[in-house]
Design a protein around this motif. Structure first.
Motif, PDB file in Angstrom:
ATOM      1  N   SER A  71      -5.796  20.148 -29.135  1.00 24.33           N
ATOM      2  CA  SER A  71      -4.362  18.796 -28.358  1.00 24.33           C
ATOM      3  C   SER A  71      -3.246  18.665 -28.386  1.00 24.33           C
ATOM      4  CB  SER A  71      -6.373  18.043 -28.009  1.00 24.33           C
ATOM      5  OG  SER A  71      -5.878  17.128 -29.229  1.00 24.33           O
ATOM      6  N   THR A  72      -2.790  18.067 -29.081  1.00 20.41           N
ATOM      7  CA  THR A  72      -1.702  17.828 -29.387  1.00 20.41           C
ATOM      8  C   THR A  72      -0.184  19.054 -28.603  1.00 20.41           C
ATOM      9  OG1 THR A  72      -2.233  16.751 -31.230  1.00 20.41           O
ATOM     10  CG2 THR A  72       0.533  17.234 -30.833  1.00 20.41           C
ATOM     11  N   ALA A  73      -0.771  19.972 -28.913  1.00 21.34           N
ATOM     12  CA  ALA A  73      -0.005  21.893 -28.328  1.00 21.34           C
ATOM     13  C   ALA A  73      -0.311  21.257 -26.886  1.00 21.34           C
ATOM     14  CB  ALA A  73      -0.289  22.676 -29.367  1.00 21.34           C
ATOM     15  N   THR A  74      -1.328  21.201 -26.539  1.00 27.64           N
ATOM     16  CA  THR A  74      -1.210  21.413 -24.824  1.00 27.64           C
ATOM     17  C   THR A  74      -0.845  20.195 -24.334  1.00 27.64           C
ATOM     18  OG1 THR A  74      -3.804  22.152 -24.964  1.00 27.64           O
ATOM     19  CG2 THR A  74      -3.440  21.378 -23.625  1.00 27.64           C
ATOM     20  N   LEU A  75      -0.874  18.769 -25.180  1.00 29.57           N
ATOM     21  CA  LEU A  75      -0.605  17.834 -24.478  1.00 29.57           C
ATOM     22  C   LEU A  75       1.056  18.118 -24.043  1.00 29.57           C
ATOM     23  CD1 LEU A  75      -1.141  15.224 -23.095  1.00 29.57           C
ATOM     24  CD2 LEU A  75      -0.828  13.938 -25.857  1.00 29.57           C
ATOM     25  N   LYS A  76       1.512  17.984 -25.748  1.00 28.57           N
ATOM     26  CA  LYS A  76       3.158  18.338 -25.627  1.00 28.57           C
ATOM     27  C   LYS A  76       4.042  19.954 -25.239  1.00 28.57           C
ATOM     28  CE  LYS A  76       3.513  14.615 -28.016  1.00 28.57           C
ATOM     29  NZ  LYS A  76       4.380  13.557 -27.217  1.00 28.57           N
ATOM     30  N   ALA A  77       2.968  20.889 -25.203  1.00 29.42           N
ATOM     31  CA  ALA A  77       3.809  22.351 -25.032  1.00 29.42           C
ATOM     32  C   ALA A  77       3.434  22.554 -23.271  1.00 29.42           C
ATOM     33  CB  ALA A  77       3.197  23.084 -25.816  1.00 29.42           C
ATOM     34  N   GLY A  78       2.253  22.013 -23.250  1.00 25.07           N
ATOM     35  CA  GLY A  78       1.593  22.451 -22.146  1.00 25.07           C
ATOM     36  C   GLY A  78       1.909  20.726 -20.683  1.00 25.07           C
ATOM     37  N   VAL A  79       0.869  20.575 -21.137  1.00 27.23           N
ATOM     38  CA  VAL A  79       1.799  19.457 -19.892  1.00 27.23           C
ATOM     39  C   VAL A  79       2.782  18.397 -20.046  1.00 27.23           C
ATOM     40  CG1 VAL A  79       0.315  16.749 -19.360  1.00 27.23           C
ATOM     41  CG2 VAL A  79      -1.291  18.671 -20.164  1.00 27.23           C
ATOM     42  N   GLU A  80       3.304  18.058 -20.718  1.00 24.81           N
ATOM     43  CA  GLU A  80       4.753  17.161 -21.560  1.00 24.81           C
ATOM     44  C   GLU A  80       5.801  18.233 -20.863  1.00 24.81           C
ATOM     45  OE1 GLU A  80       5.823  14.928 -24.307  1.00 24.81           O
ATOM     46  OE2 GLU A  80       7.696  16.354 -24.760  1.00 24.81           O
ATOM     47  N   ASN A  81       5.140  19.771 -20.629  1.00 28.57           N
ATOM     48  CA  ASN A  81       6.471  20.506 -20.090  1.00 28.57           C
ATOM     49  C   ASN A  81       6.340  20.858 -19.026  1.00 28.57           C
ATOM     50  OD1 ASN A  81       8.041  20.673 -22.343  1.00 28.57           O
ATOM     51  ND2 ASN A  81       6.991  22.671 -23.125  1.00 28.57           N
ATOM     52  N   MET A  82       5.031  20.231 -17.662  1.00 29.69           N
ATOM     53  CA  MET A  82       5.277  20.817 -16.791  1.00 29.69           C
ATOM     54  C   MET A  82       5.556  19.401 -16.325  1.00 29.69           C
ATOM     55  SD  MET A  82       2.059  21.519 -13.961  1.00 29.69           S
ATOM     56  CE  MET A  82       1.739  23.290 -14.920  1.00 29.69           C
ATOM     57  N   LEU A  83       5.343  18.184 -16.028  1.00 36.05           N
ATOM     58  CA  LEU A  83       5.348  17.012 -16.046  1.00 36.05           C
ATOM     59  C   LEU A  83       6.924  16.886 -15.505  1.00 36.05           C
ATOM     60  CD1 LEU A  83       2.680  14.720 -16.808  1.00 36.05           C
ATOM     61  CD2 LEU A  83       2.655  15.679 -14.593  1.00 36.05           C
ATOM     62  N   LYS A  84       7.390  16.943 -16.756  1.00 35.87           N
ATOM     63  CA  LYS A  84       9.021  16.942 -17.444  1.00 35.87           C
ATOM     64  C   LYS A  84       9.918  17.957 -16.284  1.00 35.87           C
ATOM     65  CE  LYS A  84      11.273  16.401 -21.255  1.00 35.87           C
ATOM     66  NZ  LYS A  84      10.927  16.321 -23.021  1.00 35.87           N
ATOM     67  N   HIS A  85       8.989  18.810 -15.837  1.00 34.05           N
ATOM     68  CA  HIS A  85      10.218  19.929 -14.930  1.00 34.05           C
ATOM     69  C   HIS A  85       9.793  19.704 -14.086  1.00 34.05           C
ATOM     70  CE1 HIS A  85      11.030  23.825 -13.423  1.00 34.05           C
ATOM     71  NE2 HIS A  85      10.213  23.399 -12.845  1.00 34.05           N
ATOM     72  N   TYR A  86       8.699  19.056 -13.127  1.00 34.34           N
ATOM     73  CA  TYR A  86       8.434  18.383 -12.278  1.00 34.34           C
ATOM     74  C   TYR A  86       8.639  16.863 -11.408  1.00 34.34           C
ATOM     75  CZ  TYR A  86       6.251  23.213 -11.012  1.00 34.34           C
ATOM     76  OH  TYR A  86       5.985  24.490 -10.487  1.00 34.34           O
ATOM     77  N   VAL A  87       9.060  16.089 -12.208  1.00 33.53           N
ATOM     78  CA  VAL A  87       9.177  14.728 -11.843  1.00 33.53           C
ATOM     79  C   VAL A  87      10.144  14.355 -13.280  1.00 33.53           C
ATOM     80  CG1 VAL A  87       7.532  12.714 -12.220  1.00 33.53           C
ATOM     81  CG2 VAL A  87       6.823  14.866 -11.499  1.00 33.53           C
ATOM     82  N   PRO A  88      11.040  14.357 -12.743  1.00 28.51           N
ATOM     83  CA  PRO A  88      12.225  14.184 -13.493  1.00 28.51           C
ATOM     84  C   PRO A  88      12.754  13.102 -14.879  1.00 28.51           C
ATOM     85  CG  PRO A  88      13.521  14.685 -11.686  1.00 28.51           C
ATOM     86  CD  PRO A  88      11.773  14.461 -11.352  1.00 28.51           C
ATOM     87  N   GLU A  89      11.558  11.472 -14.073  1.00 33.81           N
ATOM     88  CA  GLU A  89      11.889  11.010 -14.878  1.00 33.81           C
ATOM     89  C   GLU A  89      10.808  10.326 -15.763  1.00 33.81           C
ATOM     90  OE1 GLU A  89      12.559   9.937 -10.101  1.00 33.81           O
ATOM     91  OE2 GLU A  89      10.694  11.486 -11.478  1.00 33.81           O
ATOM     92  N   VAL A  90       9.873  11.915 -16.076  1.00 37.59           N
ATOM     93  CA  VAL A  90       9.438  11.031 -16.964  1.00 37.59           C
ATOM     94  C   VAL A  90       9.916  12.111 -18.155  1.00 37.59           C
ATOM     95  CG1 VAL A  90       7.015  12.722 -17.911  1.00 37.59           C
ATOM     96  CG2 VAL A  90       6.679  11.857 -15.731  1.00 37.59           C
ATOM     97  N   THR A  91      10.333  11.468 -18.874  1.00 38.31           N
ATOM     98  CA  THR A  91      10.165  12.230 -20.331  1.00 38.31           C
ATOM     99  C   THR A  91       9.318  12.226 -21.443  1.00 38.31           C
ATOM    100  OG1 THR A  91      10.648  10.082 -21.546  1.00 38.31           O
ATOM    101  CG2 THR A  91      12.241   9.766 -20.376  1.00 38.31           C
ATOM    102  N   ARG A  92       8.559  11.784 -21.589  1.00 40.66           N
ATOM    103  CA  ARG A  92       7.950  12.021 -22.134  1.00 40.66           C
ATOM    104  C   ARG A  92       5.926  11.981 -22.361  1.00 40.66           C
ATOM    105  NH1 ARG A  92       8.855   7.825 -26.238  1.00 40.66           N
ATOM    106  NH2 ARG A  92       6.769   7.377 -26.363  1.00 40.66           N
ATOM    107  N   VAL A  93       4.958  12.550 -22.901  1.00 40.61           N
ATOM    108  CA  VAL A  93       3.995  12.335 -22.693  1.00 40.61           C
ATOM    109  C   VAL A  93       3.118  12.124 -24.017  1.00 40.61           C
ATOM    110  CG1 VAL A  93       1.508  13.148 -21.932  1.00 40.61           C
ATOM    111  CG2 VAL A  93       3.461  13.852 -20.249  1.00 40.61           C
TER     112      VAL A  93
END
Length: 191
Positions: free
Chosen positions: A165-187
């Motif tokens: 789950s940590t890998a999913t959260l960081k590598a997947g979800v965080e990267n996608m959100l940061k890519h599409y929503v520049p205001e996101v710095t971390r999940v």
């Protein structure tokens, strides 16, 4: 009634597909026997020795077991409880629990922050949650801290406690959100 069973990335959790709607559009996570009292099915599943967590998705049930119990011994009683519930016609929830969601009320956002939160939720709903549901879990928006850019998410079902789950959260979800929503710095994950 035929119930399909699928493994999940979490070895302590199996996904059961009864071939019908379970929670509809919502999801419900039961971590204790006390929480499970809101649902006859969840309570029946918790009555099985070794069951430690129950999650209802739109069209599936995931069941988590303790590390000292084996699926070959638990699978048949879990299947029987799910089959008995759906063939009996009993409701999924009792009384007030049917209308009440389990998620806490989220903060109210205004202006530009409200727009950012809307974008985050749309990405979660359209791209992330469907993929996570395939693995028997869910990821739900908890809050966004505009001053730091941190998005807090609640992982449910098979995702909660999953080794990956940590890998999913960081590598997947965080990267996608940061890519599409520049205001996101971390999940981060809420507990």
């Amino acid at each position: 009634m035929f119930i399909q069973t699928e493994t999940t990335p979490n070895p302590e959790v199996l996904k059961f597909l009864p071939g019908r709607e379970v929670a509809g559009e919502g999801s419900h996570d039961f971590r204790t026997m006390e929480e499970a009292q809101a649902s006859p099915l969840a309570a029946d599943l918790f009555d099985i020795e070794g069951v430690e967590r129950v999650f209802f998705g739109p069209d599936f049930v995931t069941v988590g077991k303790g590390p000292h119990h084996a699926w070959p011994h638990l699978k048949a009683p879990v299947l029987a409880a799910i089959m008995d519930h759906f063939t009996s016609g009993r409701p999924l929830f009792t009384g007030e629990a049917a209308a009440a969601g389990q998620d806490e009320a989220e903060p109210v956002y205004e202006g530009e922050v409200a727009q950012i939160v809307t974008e985050i939720k749309e990405l979660l709903d359209s791209r992330i949650r469907p993929a996570v549901a395939q693995d028997g879990g869910d990821i739900v928006f908890s809050r966004f801290e505009a001053d730091t850019g941190v998005v807090w998410l609640h992982m449910k079902g098979a995702c909660a406690g999953c080794p990956s789950s940590t890998a999913t959260l960081k590598a997947g979800v965080e990267n996608m959100l940061k890519h599409y929503v520049p205001e996101v710095t971390r999940v981060e994950q809420t507990l």
